[in-house]
Scaffold this motif. Structure first.
Motif, PDB file in Angstrom:
ATOM      1  N   GLY A 133      60.309  30.514  -2.318  1.00 57.14           N
ATOM      2  CA  GLY A 133      60.771  31.669  -1.573  1.00 57.14           C
ATOM      3  C   GLY A 133      59.747  32.382  -0.721  1.00 57.14           C
ATOM      4  O   GLY A 133      60.092  33.313   0.005  1.00 57.14           O
ATOM      5  N   HIS A 134      58.478  31.989  -0.800  1.00 61.69           N
ATOM      6  CA  HIS A 134      57.420  32.632  -0.023  1.00 61.69           C
ATOM      7  C   HIS A 134      56.796  31.610   0.922  1.00 61.69           C
ATOM      8  O   HIS A 134      56.417  30.517   0.490  1.00 61.69           O
ATOM      9  CB  HIS A 134      56.335  33.198  -0.943  1.00 61.69           C
ATOM     10  CG  HIS A 134      56.847  34.212  -1.924  1.00 61.69           C
ATOM     11  ND1 HIS A 134      57.345  33.852  -3.154  1.00 61.69           N
ATOM     12  CD2 HIS A 134      56.940  35.567  -1.848  1.00 61.69           C
ATOM     13  CE1 HIS A 134      57.722  34.949  -3.799  1.00 61.69           C
ATOM     14  NE2 HIS A 134      57.496  36.001  -3.027  1.00 61.69           N
ATOM     15  N   PHE A 135      56.682  31.980   2.191  1.00 64.14           N
ATOM     16  CA  PHE A 135      56.123  31.035   3.149  1.00 64.14           C
ATOM     17  C   PHE A 135      54.634  31.289   3.360  1.00 64.14           C
ATOM     18  O   PHE A 135      54.108  32.352   3.039  1.00 64.14           O
ATOM     19  CB  PHE A 135      56.896  31.064   4.474  1.00 64.14           C
ATOM     20  CG  PHE A 135      57.070  32.421   5.096  1.00 64.14           C
ATOM     21  CD1 PHE A 135      56.203  32.879   6.081  1.00 64.14           C
ATOM     22  CD2 PHE A 135      58.136  33.229   4.718  1.00 64.14           C
ATOM     23  CE1 PHE A 135      56.378  34.113   6.658  1.00 64.14           C
ATOM     24  CE2 PHE A 135      58.317  34.474   5.301  1.00 64.14           C
ATOM     25  CZ  PHE A 135      57.439  34.926   6.272  1.00 64.14           C
ATOM     26  N   THR A 136      53.961  30.286   3.891  1.00 61.83           N
ATOM     27  CA  THR A 136      52.512  30.318   3.991  1.00 61.83           C
ATOM     28  C   THR A 136      52.048  31.252   5.107  1.00 61.83           C
ATOM     29  O   THR A 136      52.765  31.508   6.075  1.00 61.83           O
ATOM     30  CB  THR A 136      51.957  28.916   4.266  1.00 61.83           C
ATOM     31  OG1 THR A 136      52.430  28.462   5.551  1.00 61.83           O
ATOM     32  CG2 THR A 136      52.396  27.928   3.193  1.00 61.83           C
ATOM     33  N   ALA A 137      50.824  31.736   4.977  1.00 63.20           N
ATOM     34  CA  ALA A 137      50.229  32.569   6.024  1.00 63.20           C
ATOM     35  C   ALA A 137      50.039  31.767   7.305  1.00 63.20           C
ATOM     36  O   ALA A 137      50.176  32.301   8.411  1.00 63.20           O
ATOM     37  CB  ALA A 137      48.895  33.133   5.546  1.00 63.20           C
ATOM     38  N   THR A 138      49.741  30.484   7.170  1.00 66.05           N
ATOM     39  CA  THR A 138      49.576  29.636   8.343  1.00 66.05           C
ATOM     40  C   THR A 138      50.865  29.565   9.145  1.00 66.05           C
ATOM     41  O   THR A 138      50.877  29.716  10.367  1.00 66.05           O
ATOM     42  CB  THR A 138      49.154  28.212   7.926  1.00 66.05           C
ATOM     43  OG1 THR A 138      47.922  28.283   7.202  1.00 66.05           O
ATOM     44  CG2 THR A 138      48.965  27.314   9.133  1.00 66.05           C
ATOM     45  N   PHE A 139      51.994  29.338   8.466  1.00 69.70           N
ATOM     46  CA  PHE A 139      53.282  29.300   9.167  1.00 69.70           C
ATOM     47  C   PHE A 139      53.636  30.678   9.717  1.00 69.70           C
ATOM     48  O   PHE A 139      54.188  30.790  10.820  1.00 69.70           O
ATOM     49  CB  PHE A 139      54.386  28.805   8.237  1.00 69.70           C
ATOM     50  CG  PHE A 139      55.709  28.632   8.923  1.00 69.70           C
ATOM     51  CD1 PHE A 139      55.951  27.529   9.733  1.00 69.70           C
ATOM     52  CD2 PHE A 139      56.716  29.578   8.790  1.00 69.70           C
ATOM     53  CE1 PHE A 139      57.163  27.374  10.388  1.00 69.70           C
ATOM     54  CE2 PHE A 139      57.929  29.428   9.435  1.00 69.70           C
ATOM     55  CZ  PHE A 139      58.154  28.324  10.243  1.00 69.70           C
ATOM     56  N   SER A 140      53.332  31.710   8.964  1.00 74.26           N
ATOM     57  CA  SER A 140      53.652  33.070   9.410  1.00 74.26           C
ATOM     58  C   SER A 140      53.011  33.375  10.759  1.00 74.26           C
ATOM     59  O   SER A 140      53.639  34.001  11.625  1.00 74.26           O
ATOM     60  CB  SER A 140      53.185  34.092   8.358  1.00 74.26           C
ATOM     61  OG  SER A 140      53.546  35.407   8.726  1.00 74.26           O
ATOM     62  N   ARG A 141      51.788  32.917  10.954  1.00 71.75           N
ATOM     63  CA  ARG A 141      51.111  33.185  12.233  1.00 71.75           C
ATOM     64  C   ARG A 141      51.819  32.494  13.395  1.00 71.75           C
ATOM     65  O   ARG A 141      51.793  32.987  14.529  1.00 71.75           O
ATOM     66  CB  ARG A 141      49.649  32.746  12.150  1.00 71.75           C
ATOM     67  CG  ARG A 141      48.767  33.712  11.358  1.00 71.75           C
ATOM     68  CD  ARG A 141      47.307  33.325  11.435  1.00 71.75           C
ATOM     69  NE  ARG A 141      47.010  32.190  10.574  1.00 71.75           N
ATOM     70  CZ  ARG A 141      46.641  32.309   9.295  1.00 71.75           C
ATOM     71  NH1 ARG A 141      46.553  33.507   8.734  1.00 71.75           N
ATOM     72  NH2 ARG A 141      46.392  31.246   8.568  1.00 71.75           N
ATOM     73  N   ARG A 201      65.353  40.761   8.439  1.00 74.72           N
ATOM     74  CA  ARG A 201      66.188  39.993   7.515  1.00 74.72           C
ATOM     75  C   ARG A 201      65.337  39.110   6.624  1.00 74.72           C
ATOM     76  O   ARG A 201      64.332  38.518   7.056  1.00 74.72           O
ATOM     77  CB  ARG A 201      67.182  39.131   8.293  1.00 74.72           C
ATOM     78  CG  ARG A 201      68.200  38.441   7.384  1.00 74.72           C
ATOM     79  CD  ARG A 201      69.266  37.697   8.150  1.00 74.72           C
ATOM     80  NE  ARG A 201      70.293  37.191   7.245  1.00 74.72           N
ATOM     81  CZ  ARG A 201      71.360  36.515   7.625  1.00 74.72           C
ATOM     82  NH1 ARG A 201      71.566  36.260   8.918  1.00 74.72           N
ATOM     83  NH2 ARG A 201      72.240  36.090   6.739  1.00 74.72           N
ATOM     84  N   ASN A 202      65.732  39.022   5.371  1.00 75.54           N
ATOM     85  CA  ASN A 202      64.991  38.217   4.407  1.00 75.54           C
ATOM     86  C   ASN A 202      64.905  36.761   4.864  1.00 75.54           C
ATOM     87  O   ASN A 202      65.842  36.220   5.461  1.00 75.54           O
ATOM     88  CB  ASN A 202      65.684  38.280   3.042  1.00 75.54           C
ATOM     89  CG  ASN A 202      64.924  37.519   1.976  1.00 75.54           C
ATOM     90  OD1 ASN A 202      63.701  37.514   1.974  1.00 75.54           O
ATOM     91  ND2 ASN A 202      65.644  36.893   1.073  1.00 75.54           N
ATOM     92  N   ASN A 203      63.769  36.137   4.583  1.00 76.29           N
ATOM     93  CA  ASN A 203      63.601  34.730   4.939  1.00 76.29           C
ATOM     94  C   ASN A 203      64.507  33.836   4.099  1.00 76.29           C
ATOM     95  O   ASN A 203      64.936  34.228   3.005  1.00 76.29           O
ATOM     96  CB  ASN A 203      62.145  34.308   4.741  1.00 76.29           C
ATOM     97  CG  ASN A 203      61.638  34.526   3.320  1.00 76.29           C
ATOM     98  OD1 ASN A 203      60.987  35.541   3.064  1.00 76.29           O
ATOM     99  ND2 ASN A 203      61.904  33.614   2.404  1.00 76.29           N
ATOM    100  N   PRO A 204      64.846  32.642   4.588  1.00 79.72           N
ATOM    101  CA  PRO A 204      65.645  31.707   3.778  1.00 79.72           C
ATOM    102  C   PRO A 204      64.919  31.360   2.481  1.00 79.72           C
ATOM    103  O   PRO A 204      63.712  31.594   2.343  1.00 79.72           O
ATOM    104  CB  PRO A 204      65.767  30.482   4.688  1.00 79.72           C
ATOM    105  CG  PRO A 204      65.497  30.986   6.065  1.00 79.72           C
ATOM    106  CD  PRO A 204      64.517  32.105   5.916  1.00 79.72           C
TER     107      PRO A 204
END
Length: 574
Positions: free
Chosen positions: A547-555, A476-479
């Motif tokens: 609309g795009h989240f950081t790589a740091t948060f993604s991990r 599902r698409n991120n908020p």
């Protein structure tokens, strides 16, 4: 300067000061995967990339001409003709590289000198080409055709076209043709375009105008936080011309002056103008060198606060910092496999040890790319392989979408090519994710009808993947935030978006999956509480824009993603 260079772009700007000063900014932007057409998100100095290419050419070109001249003399060949042949070889090789990499492979080569030198070499060919005299009426007609074609190029060439490949041939050829056929005192076009006092003044100011035009636009966009209207564009163009003219008379011309007194005053100012920004750049860049780590640490649990109940310590600065956040993106950008809008050929990236674990293919646009760091962590944990297929602004749908005012045929072609590739690779699971929205291309048709047609194609595309024997899962698409979080935080706001607003977009992939019974991985609870979506979670800055989240948060999503993916994989395997 501190006001405009908020922390979210300070690192970007200072690094570009250094790379511009030493004429390698174009290679720096290429290696970092920066998209020129998203320059407004980066820094006010990105336009210096073209000056880097020019200086590289101007430094090396005289040596090339000299070498061919010497060889021609040794071989008893007229130097002028031999030099012309040498420039033609450079022109041909560079143009061939531009067509091959930019058009055939669809690779992102926008900033590379190798595929740009032919444009500058065209001027060298004009300098050494034999002059053929035509009837002045023929020359006049060709001149008018060329200048009309150049005006048409302004309106016909847009950011969606593959550049500097075949599309760039037209304006370069037209400009060269105009110069070649108009170079006569009898040519009306020559008198109009070259001897016209107004155009000559613009030509004199052009270098200074180029230096100031993008900072003017950039700062206005950051203050206005909106797209430019036609009127605003005209006003900013006029402001750029005025500032460029002032810079020409007050700085450029005095610096060139021959009077000793002028040089005595201007030279120290010039040195200071160069040295002070470089010193400021070094001061801003030093913390990055001393503390390069911007990933998850004990003090920065990120999403684990919401998903695993981990407590985040207080009085700890969040990571990545505002000055680094714009660059905190997935590896696919730097690795060159985020296909640009004009590309149609799949360029997959493969990650993970690949030691017998599951093979997962992740498909979608830049929103899917934001999840790549989390999936990379899963591949490492499970000794598996992650295959990434992502393309800018392309929702994974076979229906031709609309991009701007034209059909986005490159997207549907790329989707079809990726599906063919997946049939051959046969990964264990295919994960589809893309941003909300999407409208089919259909001039004059009702928007609601086009939106429904696009939604129907989303269902058909998922069904086609499943019918190919692939186990399909929808992510599902991120908020989506109501604001540009880094810019909002730099301005001192709380920047919180209500959950209901963050999920208000029409998530076509999610809707299609629900209708088809395709399992869904919904990560919303890792971004939001039951009521709101904060910009910082667990001392980690979540968003690098709206609309795009950081790589740091993604991990930090890896734990929750692993749990939810395991459930979806079990459903997909039934």
């Amino acid at each position: 300067m501190v006001y405009f260079f908020a922390e979210d772009i300070l690192y970007e700007t200072t690094f570009e000061l250094i790379s511009s000063a030493f004429y390698f900014q174009n290679f720096s932007l290429h290696s970092r995967g920066q998209d020129y057409f998203l320059a407004a998100e980066h820094s006010p100095l990105m336009h210096f990339w073209s000056l880097s290419i020019e200086e590289q050419f101007y430094i090396g070109f005289p040596f090339i001409v000299l070498a061919f001249g010497l060889v021609g003399g040794i071989l008893k060949i007229r130097s002028r003709e031999f030099i012309f042949a040498g420039i033609l070889i450079i022109f041909t090789i560079s143009l061939g590289a531009s067509l091959y990499y930019g058009v055939i492979l669809g690779a992102d080569v926008y900033y590379l000198s190798q595929v740009r030198f032919w444009e500058l070499a065209a001027g060298g060919l004009l300098s050494f080409a034999p002059k053929v005299r035509f009837d002045h009426r023929v020359s006049e007609a060709i001149s008018w055709f060329c200048i009309s074609g150049l005006v048409a190029c302004i309106f016909l060439i847009d950011a969606s076209m593959a550049f500097p490949g075949a599309v760039a041939v037209a304006p370069v050829a037209l400009a060269a043709g105009f110069i070649y056929f108009s170079d006569t005192q009898r040519s009306w076009t020559w008198r109009l375009a070259i001897r016209n006092a107004g155009f000559r003044s613009i030509g004199d100011w052009s270098y200074s105008i180029y230096l100031v035009h993008w900072p003017v636009i950039f700062f206005y966009l950051r203050v206005a936080d909106a797209q430019l209207s036609a009127v605003e564009g005209i006003v900013l163009a006029a402001a750029s011309i005025g500032l460029g003219a002032a810079s020409y008379y007050l700085i450029e011309q005095p610096f060139r002056g021959r009077h000793h007194q002028t040089r005595t005053v201007v030279a120290p100012l010039g040195v200071a103008a160069i040295a002070l920004p470089l010193l400021a750049a070094g001061a801003a860049y030093l913390p990055r060198l001393l503390n390069p780590e911007n990933g998850m640490q004990t003090d920065h649990p990120g999403a684990l606060v919401l998903t695993d109940g981990v407590a985040a310590p207080e009085n700890v600065d969040f990571v990545p910092s505002l000055r680094l956040v714009r660059d905190d993106r997935a590896d696919v950008y730097g690795d060159g496999c985020q296909v640009r809008p004009e590309g149609v050929v799949p360029i997959p990236c493969r990650y993970g040890p690949g030691r017998g674990g599951p093979v997962i293919a992740l498909l979608g646009n830049s929103h899917a790319a934001s999840f790549v760091p989390a999936f990379q962590e899963l591949a490492e944990r499970n000794q598996g392989t992650l295959i990434v297929h992502t393309k800018s602004a392309c929702r994974f749908v076979l229906e031709t979408a609309r991009i701007g005012r034209r059909p986005y045929t490159e997207c549907s072609q790329w989707v079809a090519a990726v599906i063919d590739t997946l049939r051959e690779d046969a990964p264990d699971f295919v994960v589809v994710s893309y941003s909300s929205g999407g409208v089919a291309y259909g001039p004059g048709e009702d928007t609601d009808v086009l939106r429904e047609r696009f939604a129907r194609s989303a269902r058909d595309t998922l069904a086609q993947l499943r019918d190919a024997g692939l186990r399909v899962i929808v992510l599902r698409n991120n908020p989506r935030m109501d604001n540009d979080a880094p810019q909002c935080l730099a301005g001192g706001g709380d920047c919180i978006t209500p959950r209901v607003s963050a999920l208000s977009g029409d998530d076509l992939a999610y809707q299609a999956a629900t209708e088809l019974g395709v399992p869904v991985v919904d990560m919303t609870d890792a971004f939001c509480t039951q009521t709101e979506c904060p910009p910082v979670i667990g001392n980690v800055l979540v968003w690098r824009d709206s609309g795009h989240f950081t790589a740091t948060f993604s991990r930090t999503l890896a734990n929750e993603l692993e749990r939810r993916f395991a459930l979806a994989a079990e459903q997909a395997s039934d």
